[in-house]
Write an enzyme that holds these catalytic residues in place. Structure first.
Site, PDB file in Angstrom:
ATOM      1  N   ASP A 265       0.826  -0.943  -0.015  1.00  0.00           N
ATOM      2  CA  ASP A 265      -0.031   0.030  -0.124  1.00  0.00           C
ATOM      3  C   ASP A 265       0.923   1.252   0.043  1.00  0.00           C
ATOM      4  OD1 ASP A 265      -1.940   1.952   0.445  1.00  0.00           O
ATOM      5  OD2 ASP A 265      -2.813   0.742   1.982  1.00  0.00           O
ATOM      6  N   HIS A 361      -9.057  -1.435  -8.556  1.00  0.00           N
ATOM      7  CA  HIS A 361      -8.923  -0.466  -7.723  1.00  0.00           C
ATOM      8  C   HIS A 361      -7.670   0.415  -8.118  1.00  0.00           C
ATOM      9  CE1 HIS A 361      -8.793   2.035  -3.905  1.00  0.00           C
ATOM     10  NE2 HIS A 361      -7.364   1.874  -3.691  1.00  0.00           N
TER      11      HIS A 361
END
Length: 453
Positions: A265, A361
Site C-alpha cells: 500500500d 482499484h
C-alpha cells in the site's frame, strides 16, 4: 542542554540520525509509505556532543549527530549509552513544513481530535497551540515534557526520539469558534457524501486535529498523554484512534508497507524528487492575505476505513489481485514488471481482456484516470477488537495529504465511488478534513500566523 541552537536549518520533515556505535541501519529520507532506511555510522552520545556534520540525504539535509539515553541521561550522573538506530532517529520540529507529512511511515500512530470547550475562543486557542508546540518540540528532540524530568510521566524513560512527529491541524468549526471565519480557506469546505460512507459523527471532524507518530509505542503514547494533559480546560477529546505499521528492521530490506489485506500500500505515492511534488502536496504562496497563514501547509483527509476481512480472505489470491490490479506478492502491476513499473492500462492478455481489469482499484485511482489528481497517502492500520461473532474491527486509518482536496482526494474518491471493485470489501466509518498550517519557525508556535493575524 538543548540541541536547538545547533540544529540545521531545513525542512522539519527531514529525520535527524542519532546513531550509536555498532548499530544497524539508520532511517533514510523518503515520502510516506515508501521511505527507505539505509546504514549509518557510529557516533558519540548526544549528551556529549551536540551537532555534527551535515549530509545531503534523499529527503534533504540530515544531521550526523549522536544519541544519548533520551533527555534524561544528564540527570543521572552516569555516562549515557548509545541509542540504537530506531531510538536515535529524530525529526525536526521547526521548518517550512510540519513533520509527519513526508516523514517516513512510523511503526505506531495516534490520531486525536479535540473540540474547544464552551468559553474558549481565539485567545485560549492561541495559548493552547503555544503550549502544544513547546511540548512537541521538546518531545521530538527526545527531551522530557515541559517542566523537566520531575514533572514528566516517565512513560518514555530511557528512550530516544524514535522518529517522533507531532502534527497539528484545524477543522472547519475551529474558525467559527475562534471568530476567524474570514481566514477559513475554501479548500476546507465540507467533503461531499459518498455512497460507501457509513459515517459515525461522534468519530468524525473536530475543531483541532493531532497526528502522533513514532517508531516506539511508549514514545508515541507519551506524546499523546502529554498533549492531552496540556489541553487542560481549553479543549476536550472528541475522538481518538490508534494505529500501527510494520516496525523498522522487520524485513530484510526496505519495503513499501502492507495493509491488513496483505496488499502493498503506497506504491504510486508522489515522490519528493518529482518536479511537481511541492505543488501537489503543499499550499503555495497566494494572492489572498486572508489565507497566507496556510503557505507551506497541506490539507489532511482522514478516513477510518473498516476492512471486511472475512469476505476479503474468502477470495483466492488471484481474485484479490484482480480487485486491486497488482500482484499481492510484490505489488507489481498485473500488466507486468516490478512494483515501480508504470502500470500499462491498455495492455491486454492473449484472450483480449485487459490485464488490469476495468474496475480494479489501482486503475480507477490512478492519476492517469483522474486528470492527474494525486495525493500523498500516509496511513496506519488499526485493530479495535473482535466481535462476538468473530468479526475483526480492523482496517485502515487512511490519511492523505494534498495542496487542495478538491483537486486531490475528492475527484479520486468520486471515481472510486462509481465502480471500484474494492468497495464491497471496505466501509468508510469516520471522516475528517483538516487544514494543517506550515511549520513553525524557531521562536514561533504552529498556527501563530493565523491566530495572531
Amino acid at each position: 542542554m538543548s540541541k536547538k541552537k545547533d540544529a540545521p536549518k531545513g525542512n522539519s520533515t527531514t529525520p535527524v540520525r542519532r546513531d550509536g556505535p555498532g548499530t544497524g541501519g539508520a532511517r533514510a529520507g523518503g515520502a510516506g509509505a515508501g521511505g527507505a532506511r539505509a546504514g549509518g555510522a557510529g557516533v558519540v552520545s548526544r549528551r556529549r556532543l551536540i551537532g555534527g556534520a551535515g549530509a545531503a540525504g534523499a529527503a534533504g539535509l540530515v544531521l550526523g549527530a549522536a544519541g544519548g539515553a533520551g533527555g534524561y541521561a544528564a540527570s543521572r550522573g552516569e555516562a549515557p549509552a548509545a541509542l540504537t538506530t530506531v531510538g536515535s532517529a529524530e525529526a525536526l520540529f521547526h521548518g517550512k513544513h510540519q513533520a509527519g507529512i513526508t516523514t517516513p511511515l512510523q511503526a505506531r500512530g495516534h490520531l486525536v481530535a479535540f473540540d474547544l470547550t464552551p468559553g474558549s475562543g481565539r485567545t485560549e486557542a492561541a495559548a493552547l497551540m503555544r503550549r502544544w508546540s513547546a511540548v512537541a518540540a521538546r518531545l521530538m528532540a527526545g527531551e522530557p515534557a515541559e517542566g523537566g524530568r520531575d514533572h514528566d510521566t516517565g512513560i518514555a524513560l530511557d528512550a530516544g526520539p524514535s522518529s517522533l512527529t507531532v502534527t497539528f491541524g484545524f477543522g472547519r468549526t475551529f474558525f467559527t469558534r475562534t471568530g476567524l471565519t474570514g481566514h477559513r480557506p475554501p479548500a476546507l469546505d465540507p467533503l461531499p457524501a459518498f455512497s460507501s460512507d457509513h459515517l459515525d459523527a461522534r468519530r468524525s471532524d473536530g475543531d483541532l486535529w493531532v497526528q502522533v507518530g513514532a517508531d516506539d509505542a511508549l514514545v508515541a503514547f507519551h506524546a499523546l498523554r502529554a498533549l492531552q494533559k496540556e489541553a487542560g480546560s481549553t479543549a476536550r477529546v472528541r475522538w481518538q484512534m490508534n494505529g500501527f505499521n510494520r516496525t523498522p528492521g522487520a524485513t530484510d530490506r526496505p519495503m513499501t508497507a502492507r495493509n491488513l489485506m496483505g496488499q502493498v500500500d503506497g506504491t504510486n505515492n508522489p515522490k519528493p524528487a518529482e518536479s511537481d511534488f511541492q505543488e501537489r502536496i503543499f499550499v503555495p504562496s497566494g494572492d489572498s492575505a486572508a489565507y497566507a497563514w496556510m503557505e507551506g501547509g497541506s490539507y489532511a483527509v482522514v478516513r477510518r476505513i473498516r476492512m471486511l476481512l472475512d469476505d476479503w480472505e474468502a477470495l483466492t489470491v488471484k481474485r484479490q489481485e484482480q480487485v486491486i490490479g497488482r500482484r499481492k506478492a510484490d505489488g507489481a502491476p498485473l500488466s507486468g514488471g516490478s512494483e515501480d513499473t508504470a502500470m500499462d492500462l491498455d495492455k491486454a492478455g492473449p484472450d483480449g481482456k485487459l490485464l488490469v481489469p476495468g474496475n480494479a482499484h489501482a486503475r480507477i485511482s490512478s492519476p492517469e484516470k483522474n486528470g492527474g489528481a494525486a495525493m500523498l497517502r500516509r496511513p496506519f492500520s488499526y485493530h479495535d477488537g473482535i466481535a462476538d461473532d468473530g468479526t475483526p474491527d480492523a482496517g485502515l486509518l487512511f490519511i492523505c495529504w494534498q495542496a487542495d482536496p478538491f483537486r486531490g482526494f475528492i475527484p479520486v474518491q468520486r471515481k472510486l465511488d462509481r465502480g471500484d471493485a474494492l468497495s464491497p470489501f471496505i466501509r468508510h466509518e469516520a471522516s475528517g478534513l483538516f487544514a494543517v498550517p506550515g511549520g513553525a519557525a524557531s521562536g514561533e508556535y504552529v498556527g501563530q500566523r493565523l491566530l495572531e493575524a
